[in-house]
Design a protein around this motif. Structure first.
Motif, short mmCIF file in Angstrom:
data_model
loop_
_atom_site.label_atom_id
_atom_site.label_comp_id
_atom_site.label_asym_id
_atom_site.label_seq_id
_atom_site.Cartn_x
_atom_site.Cartn_y
_atom_site.Cartn_z
N THR A 442 -9.63 1.65 18.50
CA THR A 442 -8.90 1.06 19.63
C THR A 442 -7.44 0.77 19.32
O THR A 442 -6.74 0.16 20.11
N SER A 443 -6.96 1.17 18.14
CA SER A 443 -5.54 0.96 17.84
C SER A 443 -5.02 2.05 16.90
O SER A 443 -5.80 2.67 16.17
N PHE A 444 -3.71 2.25 16.96
CA PHE A 444 -3.07 3.25 16.09
C PHE A 444 -2.88 2.71 14.67
O PHE A 444 -2.79 3.48 13.73
N TYR A 445 -2.79 1.36 14.56
CA TYR A 445 -2.55 0.74 13.25
C TYR A 445 -3.55 -0.38 12.98
O TYR A 445 -4.04 -1.02 13.92
N ASN A 446 -3.80 -0.64 11.70
CA ASN A 446 -4.60 -1.78 11.27
C ASN A 446 -4.03 -2.32 9.98
O ASN A 446 -3.32 -1.60 9.26
N VAL A 447 -4.35 -3.55 9.67
CA VAL A 447 -3.98 -4.12 8.36
C VAL A 447 -5.26 -4.51 7.64
O VAL A 447 -6.12 -5.20 8.21
N LYS A 448 -5.40 -3.99 6.41
CA LYS A 448 -6.56 -4.35 5.58
C LYS A 448 -6.06 -4.72 4.18
O LYS A 448 -5.28 -3.97 3.59
N LYS A 449 -6.46 -5.89 3.70
CA LYS A 449 -6.09 -6.36 2.36
C LYS A 449 -4.58 -6.25 2.11
O LYS A 449 -4.14 -5.77 1.07
N GLY A 450 -3.81 -6.67 3.10
CA GLY A 450 -2.36 -6.70 2.92
C GLY A 450 -1.65 -5.36 3.04
O GLY A 450 -0.45 -5.27 2.85
N ALA A 451 -2.41 -4.28 3.35
CA ALA A 451 -1.78 -2.95 3.46
C ALA A 451 -1.89 -2.44 4.90
O ALA A 451 -2.85 -2.76 5.61
N SER A 452 -0.92 -1.63 5.30
CA SER A 452 -0.92 -1.04 6.65
C SER A 452 -1.71 0.27 6.64
O SER A 452 -1.51 1.11 5.76
#
Length: 802
Positions: A442-452
């Motif tokens: 549902t999105s072009f970007y995500n943030v996981k564990k401080g990384a894009s």
């Protein structure tokens, strides 16, 4: 594999772009050879001197005049005037053999394929095999340029496209040719980011590459929308400026600065060479653009474009706007939209887009139309111009000064809502977007564990954005690494025992909450950590103390509270220096007044090259009151050497404050005594700044950091210095260089920096100077003229001379 180093670059072509690129390589310490053609005939000056076409001065005239004009231009292309010494000039006949010594040869000549090919043929005769060779073309296909060249040439050849001005615009597009070696692309990608301070983007060899393809589409699309919606030039510039995170010059003012002919040239190139572009019709020029081209209304360079400066008979100036219907100039009209009023309380640009596209007025309609067109267009450009959507966002942010790229804006509105907008305009997105939504992304970007992470189309999964390991992105770690928060700051754990204190106030001003947050950060670091960084990734580090708060206290005549507030500010600055852990300040952009004082009291400053730092308190009718006046007296004292004329040294530090000098780069700040050689450092890439500051805090801690001992040995010169300063301000006022109130402020500063009216030079403590500084600051806050200055600054953002 041996490491490639760039010690010397040869730049061929000294026009605006070539000279600008030469200056930026000089900025980062590279030796530059700048070459251009020789003149065909003598000018009048040369004839009068009896020179001939064989004289060196004549043969190098074109290159030397172009370079001199570039160095004088505003905004300055050099971080420091002395860096011009790193550039030597010559011509393509006498000096072409010198390219053999260059590690990189860059062609920046006129945008004509035949001429570029002739230049490459000449260069190949002298180029050392293995040397990088690139073209700064903005649109000629790379594959055509290297035709007929040797295998080694083609292997080391590609496009390296800088945006103008080269120092300030961060996009660096790297465009491979058919035979470019992968190691060359990898090297240039890393070099652009680490050394040149750029956002490096490897693009495909398609017309206008990435930045201009999307940027020019966006402007051409607007040209058509303006007419369809009957909007004015002012309306569009209001709707497409800072409210959506774009530069103040927005759309039409930007076109005036760049030049309408430049824009049309690129648009024509796209129209001619991108026959399969589904929006080809939008690259056709509307009638009003054709008329402006015919009349030579190209913008700033021809004196008129969408705006025109008019000087009346009485000498008053007015900026007129072009009426797009009548094509006549008229007085500017104020643009106002209800939807924009709704976004006023929303500080973060990214949070405004949802409101903007749901507006019920003409502004809402404008945003729905333009974002729908932009979203559909960028979706269709993958994989044509880039395989990866994040590269399109990077290019628009770094090349066009957008705070957020198209896919980030689409995410902010909501992917499905964006699809609805596209459909409502009768447009179609690329099929991969629908596939993405169907697959549950549902999105072009995500943030996981401080990384894009970004949505990778071939794998239909979120992949980590490459190259971010050298960065710390505070937006990504703020929630997960938060240690403390109040309304003024967020304190984050950067890892490895280092804390970061990030300002969160409006324009990052330093008020009570920020000071409380800074003290809390030192408390926490002393208790459980090894070091503290004061850094943020806002547009500016900080515009200084919250003068609104000072104004309110002064107007209410709450002098005890005001005295306590100034003391709290001073004490907080002194804690930056006298704590049991190392403190590192990371200023960038505007770092004024109190922000400058804070940096001067940190154990180390890791400044971004683009840092505009200075003590500007005179502009609001006071002296630096957050330990800045004390610190300048202390630094002058530390500079005194046996046999020096100490008064002259003190006077230099006094003038830095008295003239409210602001360094226009971190390198200039060393000259003003604000940054210190051998202690403070400069980083070219702002994205690396927090990570570099953290590393330096760690180094200081590992070296066995011990809390400094408070200073009691500051040499002040007393009456001798005070007398000199008072005579100086007296004659300045008598000659009308400064006003009576300016003189009063300068005399108060003189009293502090001289250490009072002591009968002879004396060693005093920092606290003694802080008390003098606070007393002077407070007394100025009781002056009506100072309050007028503060009020004027709060209302207009400009200093008042009264």
């Amino acid at each position: 594999m041996s490491k490639r180093r760039i010690k010397k670059i040869a730049i061929i072509g000294s026009g605006i772009m070539g000279s600008g690129i030469a200056c930026h390589f000089a900025n980062i310490g590279v030796e530059v050879l700048l070459l251009d053609i020789i003149p065909r005939e003598l000018n009048d000056k040369e004839k009068a001197k009896g020179l001939t076409l064989e004289d060196k001065a004549v043969r190098n005239r074109l290159v030397n005049e172009a370079l001199a004009a570039s160095i004088k231009s505003k905004p300055a292309p050099l971080y420091h005037k002395s860096f011009a010494n790193r550039i030597s000039s010559g011509n393509l006949e006498n000096d072409i053999a010198k390219v053999a010594d260059a590690d990189w040869i860059m062609e920046v000549v006129i945008e004509r394929l035949d001429i570029k090919k002739q230049v490459f043929e000449k260069l190949e005769k002298h180029r050392t095999p293995g040397t990088l060779i690139t073209s700064n073309t903005s649109g000629i296909p790379i594959k055509f340029m290297s035709e007929g060249r040797s295998e080694d040439f083609q292997k080391h050849f590609c496009g390296t496209h800088f945006f103008n001005p080269a120092r300030y615009l961060r996009l660096f597009e790297i465009i491979p040719g058919p035979k470019t070696d992968a190691s060359v692309l990898e090297f240039l990608n890393g070099y652009g980011e680490q050394f040149l301070g750029k956002t490096s983007v490897v693009a495909k060899d398609t017309p206008a590459f990435i930045g201009n393809r999307i940027g020019i589409f966006s402007i051409m699309s607007l040209f058509h929308t303006v007419k369809a919606m009957d909007l004015t030039v002012e309306d569009v510039d209001k709707l497409t400026g800072p409210v959506i995170g774009r530069p103040k010059s927005a759309t039409f003012r930007t076109v005036d600065v760049v030049g309408l002919d430049t824009l049309v040239h690129v648009a024509n190139g796209i129209e001619e060479n991108c026959k399969n572009d589904e929006q080809l019709a939008l690259f056709k020029r509307p009638d009003f653009i054709n008329t402006m081209m015919e009349k030579n209304w190209l913008g700033s360079k021809t004196g008129q474009g969408f705006y025109k400066k008019q000087v009346s008979n009485d000498g008053s100036k007015e900026i007129l706007s072009l009426d797009l219907n009548t094509l006549e100039y008229r007085s500017k009209k104020r643009a106002k939209f209800a939807t924009l009023e709704l976004t006023k309380p929303i500080e973060k640009v990214i949070d405004r887009f949802k409101i903007l596209v749901s507006g019920k007025d003409k502004a809402g309609e404008f945003y729905r139309k333009t974002f729908a067109a932009l979203f559909a267009y960028v979706s269709h450009r993958i994989p044509e111009i880039s395989e990866d959507l994040y590269k399109i966002d990077d290019a628009m942010k770094a090349g066009f000064g957008w705070e957020h790229g198209p896919f980030q804006i689409w995410d902010a509105i909501g992917v499905e809502k964006g699809l609805d907008l596209i459909k409502a305009e009768g447009l179609e997105p690329a099929s991969w977007v629908n596939d993405m939504v169907v697959s549950g992304n549902t999105s072009f970007y995500n943030v996981k564990k401080g990384a894009s992470y970004f949505y990778d189309i071939p794998s239909k999964a979120q992949q980590k954005v490459p190259g971010q390991d050298a960065f710390i992105i505070l937006d990504n770690i703020r929630k997960s690494h938060e240690v403390f928060k109040n309304s003024g700051v967020v304190i984050e754990d950067l890892g490895d025992g280092i804390l970061n204190c990030e300002f969160q106030s409006k324009m990052n001003t330093i008020g009570g909450d920020v000071l409380a947050g800074l003290n809390k950060a030192v408390d926490l670091a002393e208790k459980d950590f090894d070091g503290l960084v004061i850094g943020n990734q806002g547009a500016n580090f900080s515009v200084g103390a919250n003068i609104g708060m000072i104004f309110m206290m002064a107007v209410e005549q709450e002098y005890d509270e005001l005295n306590a507030a100034i003391k709290y500010f001073q004490d907080t600055m002194m804690r930056m220096r006298y704590s049991s852990i190392p403190t590192v300040s990371a200023p960038h952009g505007m770092s004024l007044g109190g922000a400058c004082e804070l940096s001067m009291h940190a154990d180390k400053v890791v400044a971004a090259a683009e840092t505009y730092i200075g003590l500007v308190e005179f502009g609001v009718g006071v002296i630096p009151g957050g330990a800045g006046s004390k610190e300048m007296a202390l630094r002058a004292s530390d500079t005194f050497r046996k046999g020096d004329v100490e008064l002259n040294i003190l006077q230099e530090y006094f003038l830095t404050i008295g003239m409210a000098k602001v360094a226009t780069s971190a390198h200039e700040a060393f000259d003003l005594g604000i940054l210190q050689k051998g202690k403070d450092i400069v980083v070219t890439n702002k994205d690396r700044q927090i990570a570099t500051a953290k590393a330096h805090a760690r180094i200081l801690a590992d070296a066995g950091y011990t809390m400094p001992v408070k200073r009691k040995d500051v040499k002040v010169l007393g009456k001798q210095a005070l007398g000199m300063f008072l005579v100086g301000t007296d004659s300045m006022e008598a000659a009308n260089f400064i006003s009576e109130h300016d003189q009063k402020i300068a005399n108060k500063l003189a009293y502090v920096m001289a250490g009072g009216d002591l009968s002879e030079p004396t060693l005093v403590s920092e606290q003694y100077l802080l008390d003098l500084e606070r007393e002077a600051f407070l007394s100025l806050c009781t002056e009506r003229k100072t309050l007028e200055r503060i009020q004027h600054m709060l209302k207009t953002g400009k200093p008042l001379r009264n």
